[in-house]
Design a protein around this motif. Sequence first.
Motif, short mmCIF file in Angstrom:
data_model
loop_
_atom_site.label_atom_id
_atom_site.label_comp_id
_atom_site.label_asym_id
_atom_site.label_seq_id
_atom_site.Cartn_x
_atom_site.Cartn_y
_atom_site.Cartn_z
N SER A 253 0.85 -1.20 0.00
CA SER A 253 0.00 0.00 0.00
C SER A 253 0.88 1.24 0.00
N LEU A 254 0.63 2.11 -0.96
CA LEU A 254 1.39 3.37 -1.07
C LEU A 254 0.48 4.41 -1.69
N SER A 255 -0.01 5.34 -0.86
CA SER A 255 -0.89 6.40 -1.36
C SER A 255 -0.05 7.52 -1.97
N PRO A 256 -0.67 8.43 -2.74
CA PRO A 256 0.07 9.55 -3.33
C PRO A 256 0.73 10.45 -2.30
N CYS A 257 0.29 10.38 -1.04
CA CYS A 257 0.85 11.25 0.00
C CYS A 257 1.93 10.57 0.83
N GLN A 258 2.20 9.30 0.55
CA GLN A 258 3.20 8.56 1.32
C GLN A 258 4.52 8.47 0.57
N ASN B 271 -7.03 15.54 0.99
CA ASN B 271 -6.78 14.83 -0.25
C ASN B 271 -7.55 13.52 -0.18
N LEU B 272 -8.59 13.36 -1.00
CA LEU B 272 -9.44 12.18 -0.91
C LEU B 272 -8.72 10.89 -1.27
N ALA B 273 -7.60 11.00 -2.00
CA ALA B 273 -6.82 9.82 -2.34
C ALA B 273 -5.97 9.34 -1.18
N CYS B 274 -5.83 10.18 -0.16
CA CYS B 274 -4.95 9.85 0.97
C CYS B 274 -5.69 9.82 2.30
N ASP B 275 -6.67 10.69 2.46
CA ASP B 275 -7.34 10.86 3.74
C ASP B 275 -8.64 10.06 3.78
N HIS B 276 -8.88 9.41 4.91
CA HIS B 276 -10.10 8.60 5.06
C HIS B 276 -10.79 8.84 6.39
N ASP B 277 -10.22 9.70 7.22
CA ASP B 277 -10.82 10.02 8.51
C ASP B 277 -11.02 11.53 8.59
#
Length: 312
Positions: free
Chosen positions: A43-48, A271-277
Amino acid sequence: MNVRYGFTLWLSLSILSFFSACVKEDTKKCISASTGIHIHFYSLSPCQTDTVYPVDMTDLIVSVFDNEGILVAYHKDTSVEWQQEYIQKIEVPGGLYTVIAWSGLQSESFHLQEPVIGQTTKSDLLFRLKRTGTTAYSIAGEKIWYGESPAVYIPENKGSEPMFEEVSVNMQEITNRLTISVEGLNTDDVEMLIESANGSMNMDGTVAEDEIITYQPQYVTNSTFLEACFTTLTLTTGQTHTLIIRNKTQGTELYSGSLLGTLLLKNLEVNLACDHDFVISFTAEDACECGIYIILEIRVNDWLVHSYQTQV
Protein backbone atom coordinates in the motif's frame (compact mmCIF):
# COMPACT_ATOMS: atom_id res chain seq x y z
CA MET A 1 9.04 -59.73 -47.14
CA ASN A 2 11.03 -60.66 -44.06
CA VAL A 3 13.23 -57.58 -44.49
CA ARG A 4 10.19 -55.27 -44.66
CA TYR A 5 8.65 -56.95 -41.64
CA GLY A 6 11.89 -56.68 -39.75
CA PHE A 7 12.22 -52.96 -40.55
CA THR A 8 8.61 -52.24 -39.47
CA LEU A 9 9.14 -54.12 -36.24
CA TRP A 10 12.36 -52.22 -35.57
CA LEU A 11 10.66 -48.83 -36.24
CA SER A 12 7.75 -49.66 -33.95
CA LEU A 13 10.04 -50.73 -31.16
CA SER A 14 12.10 -47.55 -31.58
CA ILE A 15 9.02 -45.30 -31.28
CA LEU A 16 7.79 -47.19 -28.23
CA SER A 17 11.22 -46.98 -26.67
CA PHE A 18 11.34 -43.19 -27.22
CA PHE A 19 8.00 -42.57 -25.52
CA SER A 20 8.81 -45.03 -22.75
CA ALA A 21 12.05 -43.19 -22.05
CA CYS A 22 10.17 -39.89 -22.20
CA VAL A 23 7.74 -41.04 -19.53
CA LYS A 24 10.19 -42.88 -17.31
CA GLU A 25 13.31 -40.72 -17.57
CA ASP A 26 12.24 -37.13 -18.10
CA THR A 27 8.55 -36.37 -18.06
CA LYS A 28 9.29 -32.64 -18.11
CA LYS A 29 10.56 -32.89 -21.69
CA CYS A 30 7.20 -34.19 -22.88
CA ILE A 31 4.74 -32.04 -20.96
CA SER A 32 4.76 -28.24 -20.98
CA ALA A 33 5.68 -26.76 -17.61
CA SER A 34 3.18 -24.50 -15.81
CA THR A 35 3.09 -20.72 -16.17
CA GLY A 36 1.43 -18.03 -14.13
CA ILE A 37 1.76 -15.06 -11.80
CA HIS A 38 3.19 -14.49 -8.34
CA ILE A 39 1.15 -11.60 -6.90
CA HIS A 40 2.56 -9.35 -4.17
CA PHE A 41 0.55 -6.77 -2.21
CA TYR A 42 1.51 -3.43 -0.69
CA SER A 43 0.00 0.00 0.00
CA LEU A 44 1.39 3.37 -1.07
CA SER A 45 -0.89 6.40 -1.36
CA PRO A 46 0.07 9.55 -3.33
CA CYS A 47 0.85 11.25 0.00
CA GLN A 48 3.20 8.56 1.32
CA THR A 49 6.91 8.22 0.71
CA ASP A 50 7.36 4.77 2.23
CA THR A 51 5.59 1.56 1.30
CA VAL A 52 3.44 0.04 4.01
CA TYR A 53 1.67 -3.27 4.17
CA PRO A 54 -2.12 -3.42 4.62
CA VAL A 55 -2.16 -5.50 7.77
CA ASP A 56 -5.88 -4.79 8.16
CA MET A 57 -6.57 -7.12 5.26
CA THR A 58 -7.85 -10.51 6.45
CA ASP A 59 -9.36 -11.76 3.20
CA LEU A 60 -8.71 -11.44 -0.54
CA ILE A 61 -10.59 -11.57 -3.82
CA VAL A 62 -8.14 -11.79 -6.73
CA SER A 63 -9.25 -11.57 -10.37
CA VAL A 64 -7.00 -11.91 -13.43
CA PHE A 65 -8.08 -10.30 -16.71
CA ASP A 66 -6.64 -10.80 -20.18
CA ASN A 67 -5.67 -8.00 -22.58
CA GLU A 68 -9.32 -7.69 -23.69
CA GLY A 69 -10.50 -7.20 -20.10
CA ILE A 70 -12.10 -10.64 -19.80
CA LEU A 71 -11.82 -12.66 -16.59
CA VAL A 72 -9.51 -15.68 -16.98
CA ALA A 73 -8.85 -16.59 -13.33
CA TYR A 74 -10.52 -15.93 -9.98
CA HIS A 75 -9.44 -16.76 -6.43
CA LYS A 76 -11.18 -16.03 -3.14
CA ASP A 77 -9.45 -16.44 0.21
CA THR A 78 -11.57 -15.79 3.29
CA SER A 79 -8.73 -16.11 5.79
CA VAL A 80 -5.43 -14.42 4.99
CA GLU A 81 -2.56 -14.55 7.48
CA TRP A 82 -0.98 -11.31 6.38
CA GLN A 83 2.76 -10.83 6.28
CA GLN A 84 5.16 -8.82 4.15
CA GLU A 85 6.18 -11.89 2.15
CA TYR A 86 2.59 -12.93 1.38
CA ILE A 87 2.29 -14.10 -2.24
CA GLN A 88 -0.78 -15.26 -4.14
CA LYS A 89 0.07 -17.78 -6.87
CA ILE A 90 -2.27 -18.12 -9.85
CA GLU A 91 -1.64 -20.29 -12.92
CA VAL A 92 -2.54 -18.82 -16.32
CA PRO A 93 -1.20 -19.56 -19.82
CA GLY A 94 1.11 -17.22 -21.70
CA GLY A 95 -0.37 -13.82 -22.48
CA LEU A 96 -0.84 -10.23 -21.28
CA TYR A 97 -2.75 -9.79 -18.01
CA THR A 98 -3.76 -7.37 -15.26
CA VAL A 99 -4.69 -8.31 -11.70
CA ILE A 100 -7.49 -6.69 -9.68
CA ALA A 101 -7.72 -7.36 -5.94
CA TRP A 102 -10.28 -6.53 -3.27
CA SER A 103 -10.30 -7.05 0.48
CA GLY A 104 -12.83 -6.47 3.26
CA LEU A 105 -15.98 -7.68 1.52
CA GLN A 106 -16.73 -10.59 3.87
CA SER A 107 -19.27 -8.59 5.90
CA GLU A 108 -22.91 -9.64 5.72
CA SER A 109 -23.61 -6.05 4.68
CA PHE A 110 -22.45 -6.77 1.12
CA HIS A 111 -24.06 -8.72 -1.68
CA LEU A 112 -21.29 -10.07 -3.93
CA GLN A 113 -21.88 -10.75 -7.60
CA GLU A 114 -20.47 -14.17 -8.55
CA PRO A 115 -18.07 -13.74 -11.52
CA VAL A 116 -17.98 -16.05 -14.55
CA ILE A 117 -14.67 -17.10 -16.12
CA GLY A 118 -14.62 -16.12 -19.79
CA GLN A 119 -17.55 -13.69 -19.44
CA THR A 120 -17.08 -11.21 -16.57
CA THR A 121 -15.36 -7.95 -17.53
CA LYS A 122 -13.60 -5.29 -15.49
CA SER A 123 -16.60 -2.97 -15.79
CA ASP A 124 -19.11 -5.53 -14.45
CA LEU A 125 -20.68 -5.23 -11.00
CA LEU A 126 -18.71 -6.71 -8.10
CA PHE A 127 -20.84 -5.87 -5.05
CA ARG A 128 -23.86 -4.00 -3.81
CA LEU A 129 -24.24 -2.64 -0.29
CA LYS A 130 -27.36 -4.22 1.20
CA ARG A 131 -30.15 -1.91 2.26
CA THR A 132 -33.56 -1.79 3.82
CA GLY A 133 -35.54 0.37 1.47
CA THR A 134 -32.91 3.00 0.72
CA THR A 135 -31.25 2.83 4.16
CA ALA A 136 -27.83 1.15 3.86
CA TYR A 137 -26.69 -1.64 6.13
CA SER A 138 -24.05 -0.43 8.59
CA ILE A 139 -20.40 -0.94 7.67
CA ALA A 140 -19.07 0.59 10.89
CA GLY A 141 -15.68 -0.89 11.71
CA GLU A 142 -15.16 -2.24 8.18
CA LYS A 143 -12.24 -1.32 5.91
CA ILE A 144 -12.48 -2.04 2.18
CA TRP A 145 -9.35 -2.19 0.00
CA TYR A 146 -8.97 -2.15 -3.78
CA GLY A 147 -5.98 -2.34 -6.14
CA GLU A 148 -5.06 -3.03 -9.76
CA SER A 149 -1.65 -4.13 -11.02
CA PRO A 150 0.28 -2.88 -14.05
CA ALA A 151 0.01 -5.16 -17.08
CA VAL A 152 2.25 -8.23 -16.88
CA TYR A 153 3.33 -10.33 -19.86
CA ILE A 154 3.83 -14.06 -19.49
CA PRO A 155 5.73 -15.61 -22.40
CA GLU A 156 4.92 -19.08 -23.65
CA ASN A 157 6.85 -21.60 -21.61
CA LYS A 158 8.84 -23.91 -23.90
CA GLY A 159 11.13 -25.13 -21.17
CA SER A 160 10.83 -27.86 -18.62
CA GLU A 161 10.66 -25.69 -15.48
CA PRO A 162 7.63 -23.75 -14.16
CA MET A 163 7.74 -20.07 -15.07
CA PHE A 164 5.95 -17.44 -12.97
CA GLU A 165 6.19 -13.68 -13.50
CA GLU A 166 6.16 -11.29 -10.51
CA VAL A 167 3.54 -8.54 -10.26
CA SER A 168 2.55 -6.15 -7.46
CA VAL A 169 -0.83 -4.70 -6.53
CA ASN A 170 -1.08 -1.37 -4.68
CA MET A 171 -4.01 -1.76 -2.27
CA GLN A 172 -5.83 1.49 -1.45
CA GLU A 173 -8.58 1.94 1.12
CA ILE A 174 -11.96 3.04 -0.27
CA THR A 175 -13.87 3.41 3.00
CA ASN A 176 -14.18 6.66 4.95
CA ARG A 177 -14.94 7.50 8.56
CA LEU A 178 -16.64 10.79 9.34
CA THR A 179 -17.28 12.20 12.79
CA ILE A 180 -19.78 15.06 12.57
CA SER A 181 -20.53 17.14 15.62
CA VAL A 182 -23.01 19.94 16.21
CA GLU A 183 -22.77 22.18 19.25
CA GLY A 184 -25.52 24.53 20.35
CA LEU A 185 -28.63 22.64 19.17
CA ASN A 186 -31.40 21.00 21.14
CA THR A 187 -29.92 17.55 20.56
CA ASP A 188 -33.10 15.66 21.47
CA ASP A 189 -34.79 16.78 18.26
CA VAL A 190 -31.87 16.46 15.80
CA GLU A 191 -30.71 13.67 13.53
CA MET A 192 -28.02 13.47 10.83
CA LEU A 193 -27.68 11.38 7.71
CA ILE A 194 -25.61 11.17 4.55
CA GLU A 195 -27.23 10.55 1.19
CA SER A 196 -25.01 9.15 -1.54
CA ALA A 197 -25.13 7.25 -4.84
CA ASN A 198 -22.04 5.16 -4.01
CA GLY A 199 -23.67 1.94 -2.77
CA SER A 200 -22.50 -0.33 -5.61
CA MET A 201 -19.07 -0.82 -7.17
CA ASN A 202 -17.64 -2.51 -10.25
CA MET A 203 -14.72 -4.94 -10.50
CA ASP A 204 -12.38 -2.11 -11.58
CA GLY A 205 -13.08 0.07 -8.54
CA THR A 206 -15.47 2.47 -10.26
CA VAL A 207 -18.83 3.37 -8.74
CA ALA A 208 -21.68 1.49 -10.43
CA GLU A 209 -24.94 3.16 -11.38
CA ASP A 210 -27.31 2.93 -8.42
CA GLU A 211 -30.05 4.68 -6.49
CA ILE A 212 -29.27 7.20 -3.76
CA ILE A 213 -28.88 5.42 -0.43
CA THR A 214 -28.93 6.77 3.11
CA TYR A 215 -26.12 6.18 5.62
CA GLN A 216 -27.25 6.20 9.25
CA PRO A 217 -24.71 7.05 11.99
CA GLN A 218 -23.95 5.95 15.50
CA TYR A 219 -24.67 8.80 17.95
CA VAL A 220 -23.03 10.26 21.02
CA THR A 221 -25.18 12.89 22.73
CA ASN A 222 -25.47 15.17 25.74
CA SER A 223 -27.61 18.23 26.44
CA THR A 224 -25.69 20.67 24.21
CA PHE A 225 -23.59 18.46 21.98
CA LEU A 226 -24.50 15.93 19.28
CA GLU A 227 -21.93 13.69 17.57
CA ALA A 228 -22.60 11.30 14.69
CA CYS A 229 -20.10 8.72 13.42
CA PHE A 230 -20.46 7.51 9.83
CA THR A 231 -18.61 4.91 7.78
CA THR A 232 -19.15 5.20 4.03
CA LEU A 233 -17.86 3.73 0.81
CA THR A 234 -15.71 5.75 -1.59
CA LEU A 235 -16.32 9.50 -1.84
CA THR A 236 -15.60 10.60 -5.40
CA THR A 237 -16.22 13.90 -7.13
CA GLY A 238 -19.01 13.87 -9.67
CA GLN A 239 -21.22 11.75 -7.40
CA THR A 240 -23.99 12.82 -5.05
CA HIS A 241 -22.87 13.00 -1.40
CA THR A 242 -25.12 15.16 0.80
CA LEU A 243 -24.91 15.78 4.53
CA ILE A 244 -28.29 16.54 6.10
CA ILE A 245 -28.95 17.75 9.64
CA ARG A 246 -32.66 17.91 10.39
CA ASN A 247 -35.36 18.06 13.03
CA LYS A 248 -36.42 14.43 13.27
CA THR A 249 -39.84 15.30 14.66
CA GLN A 250 -40.84 17.96 12.15
CA GLY A 251 -38.65 16.74 9.27
CA THR A 252 -37.38 20.28 8.63
CA GLU A 253 -33.76 20.61 7.52
CA LEU A 254 -31.39 22.61 9.70
CA TYR A 255 -28.53 22.06 7.25
CA SER A 256 -28.12 20.41 3.83
CA GLY A 257 -24.96 20.66 1.77
CA SER A 258 -22.55 18.79 -0.48
CA LEU A 259 -20.26 16.65 1.65
CA LEU A 260 -17.40 17.25 -0.79
CA GLY A 261 -17.91 20.60 -2.52
CA THR A 262 -19.28 22.51 0.47
CA LEU A 263 -17.41 20.80 3.28
CA LEU A 264 -14.47 18.39 2.91
CA LEU A 265 -12.80 19.93 -0.14
CA LYS A 266 -13.05 23.42 1.35
CA ASN A 267 -10.18 22.31 3.56
CA LEU A 268 -7.17 22.78 1.29
CA GLU A 269 -5.25 20.10 3.16
CA VAL A 270 -7.77 17.32 2.43
CA ASN A 271 -6.78 14.83 -0.25
CA LEU A 272 -9.44 12.18 -0.91
CA ALA A 273 -6.82 9.82 -2.34
CA CYS A 274 -4.95 9.85 0.97
CA ASP A 275 -7.34 10.86 3.74
CA HIS A 276 -10.10 8.60 5.06
CA ASP A 277 -10.82 10.02 8.51
CA PHE A 278 -12.60 13.35 8.83
CA VAL A 279 -14.00 15.48 11.63
CA ILE A 280 -16.63 18.07 10.69
CA SER A 281 -17.67 20.42 13.46
CA PHE A 282 -20.69 22.74 13.37
CA THR A 283 -21.26 25.51 15.88
CA ALA A 284 -24.85 26.77 16.03
CA GLU A 285 -26.99 28.95 18.25
CA ASP A 286 -30.64 29.71 18.77
CA ALA A 287 -30.96 33.17 17.23
CA CYS A 288 -34.08 34.19 19.12
CA GLU A 289 -34.52 31.53 21.80
CA CYS A 290 -37.43 30.36 19.69
CA GLY A 291 -35.98 27.26 18.05
CA ILE A 292 -34.65 29.03 14.95
CA TYR A 293 -30.95 28.27 14.66
CA ILE A 294 -28.09 29.86 12.80
CA ILE A 295 -24.79 28.22 11.90
CA LEU A 296 -21.87 30.29 13.16
CA GLU A 297 -18.90 28.16 12.10
CA ILE A 298 -18.05 24.98 10.22
CA ARG A 299 -14.66 23.33 10.62
CA VAL A 300 -13.21 20.36 8.75
CA ASN A 301 -10.34 18.64 10.56
CA ASP A 302 -10.07 21.81 12.66
CA TRP A 303 -9.78 23.98 9.52
CA LEU A 304 -12.33 26.82 9.42
CA VAL A 305 -14.22 26.44 6.14
CA HIS A 306 -17.23 28.68 6.88
CA SER A 307 -17.91 31.51 9.28
CA TYR A 308 -21.26 33.21 8.79
CA GLN A 309 -24.66 33.88 10.25
CA THR A 310 -27.41 32.36 8.12
CA GLN A 311 -30.84 31.41 9.34
CA VAL A 312 -31.44 27.75 8.47
